[in-house]
Design an enzyme around this catalytic site. Structure first.
Site, PDB file in Angstrom:
ATOM      1  N   PRO A  10      12.821 -21.207 -15.981  1.00 45.18           N
ATOM      2  CA  PRO A  10      13.198 -22.114 -16.867  1.00 45.18           C
ATOM      3  C   PRO A  10      13.093 -23.507 -16.494  1.00 45.18           C
ATOM      4  O   PRO A  10      13.512 -24.013 -15.400  1.00 45.18           O
ATOM      5  CB  PRO A  10      14.765 -21.832 -17.146  1.00 45.18           C
ATOM      6  CG  PRO A  10      15.138 -21.153 -15.864  1.00 45.18           C
ATOM      7  CD  PRO A  10      13.882 -20.418 -15.394  1.00 45.18           C
ATOM      8  N   ASN A  11      12.904 -24.569 -17.683  1.00 45.80           N
ATOM      9  CA  ASN A  11      12.632 -26.025 -17.578  1.00 45.80           C
ATOM     10  C   ASN A  11      11.175 -26.534 -16.554  1.00 45.80           C
ATOM     11  O   ASN A  11      11.093 -27.579 -16.623  1.00 45.80           O
ATOM     12  CB  ASN A  11      13.720 -26.652 -16.858  1.00 45.80           C
ATOM     13  CG  ASN A  11      14.939 -26.148 -17.777  1.00 45.80           C
ATOM     14  OD1 ASN A  11      15.005 -26.407 -18.966  1.00 45.80           O
ATOM     15  ND2 ASN A  11      16.080 -25.807 -17.262  1.00 45.80           N
ATOM     16  N   ARG A  18      10.505 -34.101 -16.198  1.00 42.36           N
ATOM     17  CA  ARG A  18      12.144 -33.880 -15.863  1.00 42.36           C
ATOM     18  C   ARG A  18      12.353 -34.378 -14.479  1.00 42.36           C
ATOM     19  O   ARG A  18      11.878 -34.204 -13.464  1.00 42.36           O
ATOM     20  CB  ARG A  18      12.084 -32.439 -15.936  1.00 42.36           C
ATOM     21  CG  ARG A  18      13.350 -31.795 -15.277  1.00 42.36           C
ATOM     22  CD  ARG A  18      13.017 -30.383 -14.931  1.00 42.36           C
ATOM     23  NE  ARG A  18      14.421 -29.716 -14.658  1.00 42.36           N
ATOM     24  CZ  ARG A  18      14.466 -28.747 -13.755  1.00 42.36           C
ATOM     25  NH1 ARG A  18      13.424 -27.965 -13.460  1.00 42.36           N
ATOM     26  NH2 ARG A  18      15.488 -28.177 -13.456  1.00 42.36           N
ATOM     27  N   TYR A  23      11.565 -33.760  -9.011  1.00 43.26           N
ATOM     28  CA  TYR A  23      10.283 -32.973  -9.181  1.00 43.26           C
ATOM     29  C   TYR A  23       9.042 -33.715  -9.255  1.00 43.26           C
ATOM     30  O   TYR A  23       8.254 -32.873  -9.429  1.00 43.26           O
ATOM     31  CB  TYR A  23      10.824 -32.166 -10.342  1.00 43.26           C
ATOM     32  CG  TYR A  23      11.907 -31.378 -10.300  1.00 43.26           C
ATOM     33  CD1 TYR A  23      12.328 -30.386  -9.337  1.00 43.26           C
ATOM     34  CD2 TYR A  23      13.216 -31.614 -11.100  1.00 43.26           C
ATOM     35  CE1 TYR A  23      13.615 -29.658  -9.209  1.00 43.26           C
ATOM     36  CE2 TYR A  23      14.355 -30.816 -11.203  1.00 43.26           C
ATOM     37  CZ  TYR A  23      14.535 -29.904 -10.152  1.00 43.26           C
ATOM     38  OH  TYR A  23      15.552 -29.114 -10.080  1.00 43.26           O
ATOM     39  N   ASN A  72       9.113 -19.096  -8.539  1.00 48.21           N
ATOM     40  CA  ASN A  72      10.188 -20.116  -8.516  1.00 48.21           C
ATOM     41  C   ASN A  72      10.773 -19.839  -9.704  1.00 48.21           C
ATOM     42  O   ASN A  72      10.544 -20.152 -10.970  1.00 48.21           O
ATOM     43  CB  ASN A  72       9.509 -21.641  -8.693  1.00 48.21           C
ATOM     44  CG  ASN A  72      10.569 -22.816  -8.654  1.00 48.21           C
ATOM     45  OD1 ASN A  72      11.839 -22.663  -8.669  1.00 48.21           O
ATOM     46  ND2 ASN A  72      10.178 -23.881  -8.540  1.00 48.21           N
ATOM     47  N   ALA A  75      16.762 -22.164 -12.257  1.00 50.78           N
ATOM     48  CA  ALA A  75      17.997 -22.078 -12.172  1.00 50.78           C
ATOM     49  C   ALA A  75      18.454 -20.687 -12.257  1.00 50.78           C
ATOM     50  O   ALA A  75      19.617 -20.378 -11.762  1.00 50.78           O
ATOM     51  CB  ALA A  75      18.407 -22.638 -13.620  1.00 50.78           C
ATOM     52  N   HIS A  78      19.864 -18.973  -9.044  1.00 53.01           N
ATOM     53  CA  HIS A  78      21.149 -18.890  -8.612  1.00 53.01           C
ATOM     54  C   HIS A  78      22.220 -18.070  -9.526  1.00 53.01           C
ATOM     55  O   HIS A  78      23.382 -18.133  -8.984  1.00 53.01           O
ATOM     56  CB  HIS A  78      21.714 -20.499  -8.755  1.00 53.01           C
ATOM     57  CG  HIS A  78      20.775 -21.438  -8.238  1.00 53.01           C
ATOM     58  ND1 HIS A  78      20.204 -21.431  -6.974  1.00 53.01           N
ATOM     59  CD2 HIS A  78      19.982 -22.280  -8.739  1.00 53.01           C
ATOM     60  CE1 HIS A  78      19.276 -22.399  -6.631  1.00 53.01           C
ATOM     61  NE2 HIS A  78      19.207 -23.111  -7.759  1.00 53.01           N
ATOM     62  N   ASP A  85      16.961  -8.173  -8.669  1.00 52.78           N
ATOM     63  CA  ASP A  85      16.576  -6.233  -8.804  1.00 52.78           C
ATOM     64  C   ASP A  85      15.189  -6.341  -9.063  1.00 52.78           C
ATOM     65  O   ASP A  85      14.474  -5.323  -8.495  1.00 52.78           O
ATOM     66  CB  ASP A  85      17.628  -5.950 -10.007  1.00 52.78           C
ATOM     67  CG  ASP A  85      18.995  -5.624  -9.250  1.00 52.78           C
ATOM     68  OD1 ASP A  85      19.305  -5.789  -8.200  1.00 52.78           O
ATOM     69  OD2 ASP A  85      19.881  -5.230 -10.314  1.00 52.78           O
ATOM     70  N   GLU A  96       9.467 -16.701  -2.292  1.00 55.37           N
ATOM     71  CA  GLU A  96      10.312 -17.618  -3.284  1.00 55.37           C
ATOM     72  C   GLU A  96       9.986 -19.045  -3.002  1.00 55.37           C
ATOM     73  O   GLU A  96      10.090 -19.399  -1.925  1.00 55.37           O
ATOM     74  CB  GLU A  96      11.827 -17.382  -2.971  1.00 55.37           C
ATOM     75  CG  GLU A  96      12.707 -18.275  -3.850  1.00 55.37           C
ATOM     76  CD  GLU A  96      14.150 -17.902  -3.109  1.00 55.37           C
ATOM     77  OE1 GLU A  96      14.607 -16.826  -2.781  1.00 55.37           O
ATOM     78  OE2 GLU A  96      15.220 -18.666  -3.670  1.00 55.37           O
ATOM     79  N   HIS A  98      10.788 -23.352  -4.028  1.00 55.68           N
ATOM     80  CA  HIS A  98      11.425 -24.364  -4.683  1.00 55.68           C
ATOM     81  C   HIS A  98      10.861 -25.700  -4.480  1.00 55.68           C
ATOM     82  O   HIS A  98      10.445 -26.131  -3.016  1.00 55.68           O
ATOM     83  CB  HIS A  98      12.833 -24.503  -4.181  1.00 55.68           C
ATOM     84  CG  HIS A  98      13.620 -23.018  -4.709  1.00 55.68           C
ATOM     85  ND1 HIS A  98      13.738 -22.844  -6.011  1.00 55.68           N
ATOM     86  CD2 HIS A  98      13.984 -22.034  -3.959  1.00 55.68           C
ATOM     87  CE1 HIS A  98      14.585 -21.424  -6.079  1.00 55.68           C
ATOM     88  NE2 HIS A  98      14.505 -21.171  -4.833  1.00 55.68           N
ATOM     89  N   SER A 100      12.325 -28.659  -4.820  1.00 51.52           N
ATOM     90  CA  SER A 100      13.420 -29.411  -3.985  1.00 51.52           C
ATOM     91  C   SER A 100      14.227 -28.712  -2.920  1.00 51.52           C
ATOM     92  O   SER A 100      13.959 -27.400  -2.772  1.00 51.52           O
ATOM     93  CB  SER A 100      14.408 -29.861  -5.008  1.00 51.52           C
ATOM     94  OG  SER A 100      15.120 -28.760  -5.560  1.00 51.52           O
ATOM     95  N   ARG A 105      21.398 -29.959  -2.149  1.00 53.14           N
ATOM     96  CA  ARG A 105      21.956 -30.324  -3.478  1.00 53.14           C
ATOM     97  C   ARG A 105      23.126 -29.800  -3.476  1.00 53.14           C
ATOM     98  O   ARG A 105      23.838 -29.345  -2.707  1.00 53.14           O
ATOM     99  CB  ARG A 105      20.956 -30.114  -4.372  1.00 53.14           C
ATOM    100  CG  ARG A 105      19.494 -31.049  -4.098  1.00 53.14           C
ATOM    101  CD  ARG A 105      18.515 -30.435  -5.204  1.00 53.14           C
ATOM    102  NE  ARG A 105      18.686 -30.731  -6.458  1.00 53.14           N
ATOM    103  CZ  ARG A 105      18.214 -30.205  -7.536  1.00 53.14           C
ATOM    104  NH1 ARG A 105      17.059 -29.545  -7.607  1.00 53.14           N
ATOM    105  NH2 ARG A 105      18.562 -30.657  -8.774  1.00 53.14           N
ATOM    106  N   ARG A 109      23.641 -24.249  -5.748  1.00 47.61           N
ATOM    107  CA  ARG A 109      21.989 -24.286  -5.741  1.00 47.61           C
ATOM    108  C   ARG A 109      22.022 -23.627  -4.285  1.00 47.61           C
ATOM    109  O   ARG A 109      20.805 -23.213  -3.937  1.00 47.61           O
ATOM    110  CB  ARG A 109      21.223 -25.614  -5.637  1.00 47.61           C
ATOM    111  CG  ARG A 109      21.324 -26.130  -7.172  1.00 47.61           C
ATOM    112  CD  ARG A 109      20.309 -27.270  -6.962  1.00 47.61           C
ATOM    113  NE  ARG A 109      20.938 -27.970  -8.251  1.00 47.61           N
ATOM    114  CZ  ARG A 109      20.492 -28.020  -9.507  1.00 47.61           C
ATOM    115  NH1 ARG A 109      19.660 -26.952 -10.075  1.00 47.61           N
ATOM    116  NH2 ARG A 109      20.866 -28.809 -10.491  1.00 47.61           N
TER     117      ARG A 109
HETATM  118  C1  DQA Z   1      14.196 -25.521  -8.464  1.00 51.79           C
HETATM  119  C2  DQA Z   1      15.732 -25.769  -7.873  1.00 51.79           C
HETATM  120  C3  DQA Z   1      16.695 -25.177  -8.933  1.00 51.79           C
HETATM  121  O1  DQA Z   1      18.095 -25.407  -8.321  1.00 51.79           O
HETATM  122  C4  DQA Z   1      16.790 -25.711 -10.234  1.00 51.79           C
HETATM  123  O2  DQA Z   1      17.496 -25.099 -11.218  1.00 51.79           O
HETATM  124  C5  DQA Z   1      15.226 -26.060 -10.718  1.00 51.79           C
HETATM  125  C6  DQA Z   1      14.139 -25.993  -9.811  1.00 51.79           C
HETATM  126  C7  DQA Z   1      13.328 -26.278  -7.751  1.00 51.79           C
HETATM  127  O3  DQA Z   1      11.932 -26.101  -7.724  1.00 51.79           O
HETATM  128  O4  DQA Z   1      13.654 -27.327  -6.792  1.00 51.79           O
HETATM  129  O5  DQA Z   1      15.017 -25.894 -11.911  1.00 51.79           O
HETATM  130  O6  DQA Z   1      13.959 -24.336  -8.330  1.00 51.79           O
END
Ligand code: DQA
Length: 139
Positions: A10-11, A18, A23, A72, A75, A78, A85, A96, A98, A100, A105, A109
């Site tokens: 998401p996002n 954003r 980011y 990735n 959110a 977390h 699963d 995995e 990320h 950031s 943070r 997170r």
């Molecule tokens: C993220 C870190 C997450 O905590 C956050 O909710 C994101 C992006 C990252 O790529 O740094 O949406 O996964």
């Protein structure tokens, strides 16, 4: 040729717009074009969704035939027992990533439901985190 997929949660469709101080200013579509040029030896598919169940469906769909998944979960990392699963249920290795450094943070997170079930975790290198994950599969 290695068959890889990047799955973004998401996002992450808003990358470039954003919170650019966290980011970056590049859109993921622009980044993906460069990425595909740089790693011609791999096929790199891409999927993004803001919906938890769609991410689970995609992980299940590719998780028995692809050589690697770069995930990735944003959110949902977390919060989502379901995505954790799904990663555990499949055969394909998952990295995995990320953008950031989530450990630098907010404390919410620092928890990941994905990490216990993946081959490795790469975080904090900006979009380069994805390059490093791809390289872990092909170099
Ligand atoms: C993220 C870190 C997450 O905590 C956050 O909710 C994101 C992006 C990252 O790529 O740094 O949406 O996964």
């Amino acid at each position: 040729m290695k068959k890889l997929i990047i799955i973004n949660g998401p996002n992450l469709n808003l990358l470039g717009k954003r919170e650019p101080e966290i980011y970056g200013k590049e859109t993921f579509n622009d980044y993906l074009i460069t990425l595909k040029k740089n790693y011609k030896g791999a096929s790199i598919d891409y999927f993004q969704s803001n919906i938890e169940g769609e991410l689970i469906d995609k992980i299940q769909e590719v998780g028995f035939t692809y050589d690697g998944i770069i995930l990735n979960a944003a959110a949902y990392t977390h919060t989502s027992v379901g995505i954790g699963d799904a990663v555990k249920a499949i055969e394909t290795a998952v990295i995995e990533v990320h953008i950031s450094n989530t450990f630098a943070r907010e404390t919410f997170r620092h928890q990941s439901y994905i990490s216990p079930n993946v081959k490795g975790v790469i975080l904090g290198f900006g979009l380069k985190s994805y390059n490093l994950a791809i390289e872990s599969f092909i170099l």
